[in-house]
Design an enzyme around this catalytic site. Structure first.
Site, PDB file in Angstrom:
ATOM      1  N   ARG A 173     -63.953 -47.942 -18.075  1.00  0.00           N
ATOM      2  CA  ARG A 173     -63.337 -49.250 -17.857  1.00  0.00           C
ATOM      3  C   ARG A 173     -62.694 -49.285 -16.469  1.00  0.00           C
ATOM      4  NH1 ARG A 173     -59.075 -52.336 -21.872  1.00  0.00           N
ATOM      5  NH2 ARG A 173     -57.812 -50.455 -21.575  1.00  0.00           N
ATOM      6  N   ASP A 461     -49.953 -49.198 -23.805  1.00  0.00           N
ATOM      7  CA  ASP A 461     -50.465 -49.283 -22.450  1.00  0.00           C
ATOM      8  C   ASP A 461     -49.954 -50.558 -21.805  1.00  0.00           C
ATOM      9  OD1 ASP A 461     -52.038 -51.329 -23.478  1.00  0.00           O
ATOM     10  OD2 ASP A 461     -53.927 -50.248 -23.307  1.00  0.00           O
TER      11      ASP A 461
END
Length: 540
Positions: A173, A461
């Site tokens: 990603r 996150d």
């Protein structure tokens, strides 16, 4: 700028300059050829990326004016036409369990050994984008592909890949379109972080992955695309993919990408997003915190209608979230793509079996729901959750690699996706304190270079910090009255809670004062800050 910068091997091409600090073995990643490839992406596609970022602001202004969203009339033909994405490659046909995490050495080894089918190797929300983290992450991925990666902890514990084991397939990603990489300049301009992360990984590893494909079915240049806000943004990615493959002499369609539908605008363009990527598409993923964050950001002028209750009370069973996931599964399966479910972020505790039992039951119920709703797989954040998720999907899939034949009804209406009030629940002092606590703790760790952070038995996150601070902003700007105390949420009240938390946390070392200032900047500013990582990046 036209500068020539030494990398430790030979001079770089004119116009490319590294302004980041030296990183051990960084010259293996930052070769003149690799950097020239990244620079070419910047020069070919950088202006389109900037135009799309400007278009985001225009669309936000339109949402502020109209107070709503709808499916695009100009792409009705795409939605009505009969088309399919390219068949999944072997490595991405069975995705029943995916584990996510940053690209540090320990996580890389644990993720690949976890038993998950896929590892989302994250340069985005789970990585604090320091130059060192990003360069070392590239080194770690190449070592992982060569099966030479190992790690010894400060305590002397050794980590190695399991010999002769089937390792998780790596899906990288890169950063979203909005983030620059300030440590790499091309013609005097910072390069998009997306071009750096994608370009370095693809240039350095694509040929190796293809050469191994006949012997190792878990090989291929595969990507997750984050923070997408429109099908035009995926059109840009598709053009990047086409050019990158042609530039390296790699067959067109080799790259495969899964798009995270984690913005409210993308939810109204799922079919168009798959259509733009159709020869490179691997599926769509249903995020949660970023999706809610996007609703707050885009409908911040919408008044009480769009005020979210306590973030932890908004589950995937809320009607507006159910509409979103139902539409995603329907869209993916009608078009031959994989539908991947959301995150189980719980971190099992070795010391509290009661907490474990209750949390694991919630995880199990969530994964059972996703498997029953037609998803082909789902995410976990910790290796101990891999068996839990796998059991839920094994019970539904059996020996099948996926369940694309399951196509839920396609009767989701725009107003269902926007019916935030259907979440129920209330705004409480407990919820406000939790938002401040999690936001502060995460930002402080992020400033120290950690992107995946354990907070209150959850792996958090950037998305967690974004929904936390945006919810505080929303409550302040809508003068929310807390259901449990009767207090009105004001900037003064938030600052009092921040000060209390700060006093407690400053007993430990850290960057707490900076974290508090950044949190207040993005939670209490008069004008909503689009991403906390934009002002935060300067502090890294």
């Amino acid at each position: 700028m036209g500068a020539v910068q030494e990398t430790g091997s030979k001079p770089l091409s004119t116009g490319i300059e590294i302004v980041g600090p030296p990183v051990e073995r960084g010259s293996e990643v930052l070769t003149p050829a690799a950097l020239a490839f990244v620079a070419d992406l910047h020069r070919r596609f950088g202006s389109r990326r900037n135009d799309l970022l400007a278009r985001r602001k225009e669309r936000r202004a339109e949402i502020a004016r109209t107070g709503t969203l709808d499916f695009l009339p100009e792409t009705a033909g795409v939605r009505a036409a009969d088309w399919q994405v390219a068949p999944a490659p072997r490595a991405l046909n069975d995705r029943r369990v995916e584990i996510t995490g940053p690209t540090d050495r320990k996580m890389t080894i644990n993720a690949l050994n976890s038993g998950a089918k896929v590892w989302l190797a994250d340069f985005e929300d789970a990585t604090a984008p320091s130059w060192r983290n990003l360069v070392e992450g590239q080194l770690n991925l190449t070592a992982a592909l060569a099966r030479t990666i190992d790690f010894t902890s400060p305590e002397g514990k050794e980590y190695k890949l399991k010999p002769d084991a089937e390792l998780a397939t790596i899906v990288v990603r890169p950063r979203g379109w909005h983030l620059d990489e300030a440590h790499l300049l091309v013609d005097g301009e910072p390069v998009a972080g997306a071009f750096v992360d994608f370009g370095l990984y693809f240039f350095r590893n694509a040929a190796t992955l293809l050469a191994r494909d006949e012997q190792d079915p878990n090989s291929g240049p595969y990507f997750y695309l984050p923070k997408t806000e429109s099908h035009l943004e995926t059109r840009l990615w598709n053009d990047v993919f086409v050019h990158a493959q042609e530039a390296l002499g790699i067959p067109r369609g080799t790259i495969r990408a899964t798009v995270l539908i984690e913005t409210i605008t993308a939810a109204f363009e799922m079919e168009e997003i798959l259509y733009e990527l159709r020869e490179h598409a691997a599926g769509l993923n249903a995020g949660r915190w970023d999706y809610l964050f996007s609703i707050v950001k885009n409908f911040r002028d919408g008044g009480e209608r769009y005020v979210l209750p306590d973030r932890n009370s908004v589950t995937m069973t809320a009607p507006f979230m159910r509409a979103y996931t139902q539409l995603l599964v329907n869209t993916c399966h009608r078009r031959g793509a994989h539908a991947i479910g959301g995150m189980a972020a719980f971190i099992p505790s070795r010391r509290d079996p009661e907490v474990n039992a209750a949390a694991l039951e919630k995880v199990r119920a969530d994964k059972d729901r996703e498997a029953g709703d037609g998803f082909d797989g789902s995410w976990v954040a910790h290796p101990d959750l891999v068996p839990v998720c796998r059991a839920s999907f094994d019970a539904v899939l059996g020996e099948q690699p996926n369940q694309k034949q399951v196509v839920p009804a396609n009767d989701v209406r725009p107003e269902q996706l926007l019916d935030v009030a259907s979440a129920g629940g209330g705004c409480t002092r407990v919820g406000l304190q939790n938002a401040v606590q999690v936001g502060l703790r995460y930002i402080e760790a992020w400033l120290r270079g950690f992107g995946a952070v354990a907070i209150f038995n959850m792996m958090e996150d950037v998305a967690t910090a974004e929904i936390s601070r945006s919810q505080v902003w929303q409550w302040v700007n809508n003068s929310v009255v807390l259901a449990d105390t009767g207090e009105k949420v004001t900037a003064t009240l938030v600052r009092e809670i921040v000060a209390t938390e700060l006093a407690a946390m400053k007993q430990s070392d850290g960057r707490w004062d900076e974290a508090a200032r950044l949190f207040e900047e993005v939670a209490l500013a008069d004008e909503f800050v689009d991403f906390l990582t934009l002002p935060g990046y300067a502090l890294l």
